[in-house]
Motif scaffolding. Sequence first.
Motif, mmCIF file in Angstrom:
data_model
loop_
_atom_site.group_PDB
_atom_site.id
_atom_site.type_symbol
_atom_site.label_atom_id
_atom_site.label_comp_id
_atom_site.label_asym_id
_atom_site.label_seq_id
_atom_site.Cartn_x
_atom_site.Cartn_y
_atom_site.Cartn_z
ATOM 1 N N GLY A 4 21.773 11.124 19.830
ATOM 2 C CA GLY A 4 21.496 11.464 18.442
ATOM 3 C C GLY A 4 20.024 11.404 18.109
ATOM 4 O O GLY A 4 19.598 11.890 17.067
ATOM 5 N N ARG A 5 19.244 10.814 19.010
ATOM 6 C CA ARG A 5 17.786 10.730 18.813
ATOM 7 C C ARG A 5 17.026 11.304 19.997
ATOM 8 O O ARG A 5 16.138 12.125 19.840
ATOM 9 C CB ARG A 5 17.377 9.267 18.576
ATOM 10 N N ARG A 6 17.367 10.887 21.211
ATOM 11 C CA ARG A 6 16.701 11.373 22.418
ATOM 12 C C ARG A 6 17.647 12.246 23.225
ATOM 13 O O ARG A 6 18.827 11.943 23.342
ATOM 14 C CB ARG A 6 16.244 10.204 23.293
ATOM 15 N N LEU A 7 17.118 13.335 23.786
ATOM 16 C CA LEU A 7 17.906 14.182 24.656
ATOM 17 C C LEU A 7 17.777 13.695 26.094
ATOM 18 O O LEU A 7 16.717 13.199 26.502
ATOM 19 C CB LEU A 7 17.444 15.643 24.570
ATOM 20 N N ASP A 8 18.858 13.819 26.838
ATOM 21 C CA ASP A 8 18.880 13.378 28.233
ATOM 22 C C ASP A 8 18.214 14.438 29.105
ATOM 23 O O ASP A 8 18.858 15.156 29.872
ATOM 24 C CB ASP A 8 20.320 13.121 28.676
ATOM 25 N N LEU A 9 16.894 14.531 28.965
ATOM 26 C CA LEU A 9 16.080 15.466 29.739
ATOM 27 C C LEU A 9 14.802 14.744 30.172
ATOM 28 O O LEU A 9 14.290 13.886 29.436
ATOM 29 C CB LEU A 9 15.687 16.687 28.903
#
Length: 553
Positions: free
Chosen positions: A139-144
Amino acid sequence: MTTTARPGSSAVTSPHSIELPVVPVGALLDGAARRFGDRPALVHHDDVLTYRGLWAEACGIAHALVARGIRPGDVVALHLPNRLAWPIAYHGILLAGATVALASPALPRELLDAQLADAGAVAVVSLDPSLENVITTDGRRLDLPVEEHDTPPWTDLDPAVALAHLAYTGGTTGRSKGVELTHANVVANVLQYVATSAGAVPAPDVQGGVTVEQTSPPEEHPVRLGEAVSLAVAPWFHAMGTNGLTIGLVTGTTAVVQDRFDPAAYLADVERHRATTLSGAPAMYHALLAHPDAATRDLSSVRTVTSGASPMAVAQAERIAALMPGAVVVEGYGLTEATMGLCISPSERSATRRIGTVGLPVANTELVLLPVETGRPGDEPVALGERGEIWARGPQVMQRYHDRPDETAAGLVDGWLRTGDIGILGEDGYLSVVDRAKDMLLYKGYNVFPRELEELLAARPEVAAAAVVGLPDDAVGELPTAAVVLAPGTTGTAGLEALAAAVNAAVRPYERLRRIYTVDALPVSAAGKVLKGDLRETLLAAPDGPAWTDGAS
């Protein structure tokens, strides 16, 4: 301010014309980041994302997507609730040159899978790890794997051709359709609304970004650029939410993100954050007006109340104006096929606003009202004051329906968009949207428009909310039938006969209500539109029948 209207006929051109820059959507965030820098762009609980921070994080995501194999023209779906990851991912996808497919997080899995397949999405940003080709987020950081960047990887997109959005229609009456919108469509509609809502004009900067300059004086628009505070409650996957988010960024607005719509929490945040702008659908305002905190919270900071997604009843607009006398009540009108919007009431403090209308066409936009069902561009418009189907032309009108050539040919004719909505144009050029063509019902061969009955019901003190549909009847075709939510403190159904008598006395004989059901709530979409198909099915299946019926029918 004057409109260009054909005397005596329902055709009108916007009173405003602005020079639209040919730039990608990213240029709007680029210009806003340089202009507003460390001002909070979005606030979610204790997490603050500044304008400069949003730009940097979006650029980082764009480079990470390219490293993952995303290329210009690819479709990446965005399947998230309103969280800070949403605007970061949205702008990151666009800065990577890809197209954003906007998906509701409330979609059942079967419908979501079908929508992703229809869009041809090569990846999807979602909280759901079970989706294929998913990029997950908390919801805050993308898993990239993200590295710091301050420029996008692609800068040579053709804004007039490259698709920015694949936006899906609400699907309240059938299968959702993908609407293809270019970067030029999106930029145009954002700047069209900024021109009206903030009294500002586009001002490209020397570094390739786009900002706006406020030409309206403070006495007309007392909330200046870089001063506004709004509450982000409209779902960002919806046209009103997506473009509303970008309009806020261009004007330097701080958006306070709501986890979900809760009337008590919303009213508390208006007071706590000194919100200047409220924006939503009539269903949201109904809930706010009905909540006891509305009378006790300090709402004096509010300067503009904007309503869209579906028509607002005149009685409701009057109650909002009484609750927040320092605010102007502005109603807009649009649809996904027009990126977001076609009309809005003027927001200048000295302007004339007619409650019950959606105002004038936005900049660079034309409207014409043609005979319902039979009219086509080039035909003679209906007379002023007569009902007609609304057709529109402007730079915000979609390119086509995705992979649906027949429906595209029916909805786009010679550059004109057939809205399917029925309106009345006044001599001043102000448009009243009176119904959807598909909501019109036939009683003994007569056309009956539910909106007129709904307005009469909403004006009654014993009614909190109401919707009118047609129920099938072999003898007469369709019976005009109301579903009403009774106002707090109203008990029982004994007064329904008096309610029906009062409404029916104000309409033509063939328009009279024939049945009234009482319901706890009206079914609405995530965007706040009453789902009349669902309501019709519920009433048809009601085991106890109507609480009031006209025996004569």
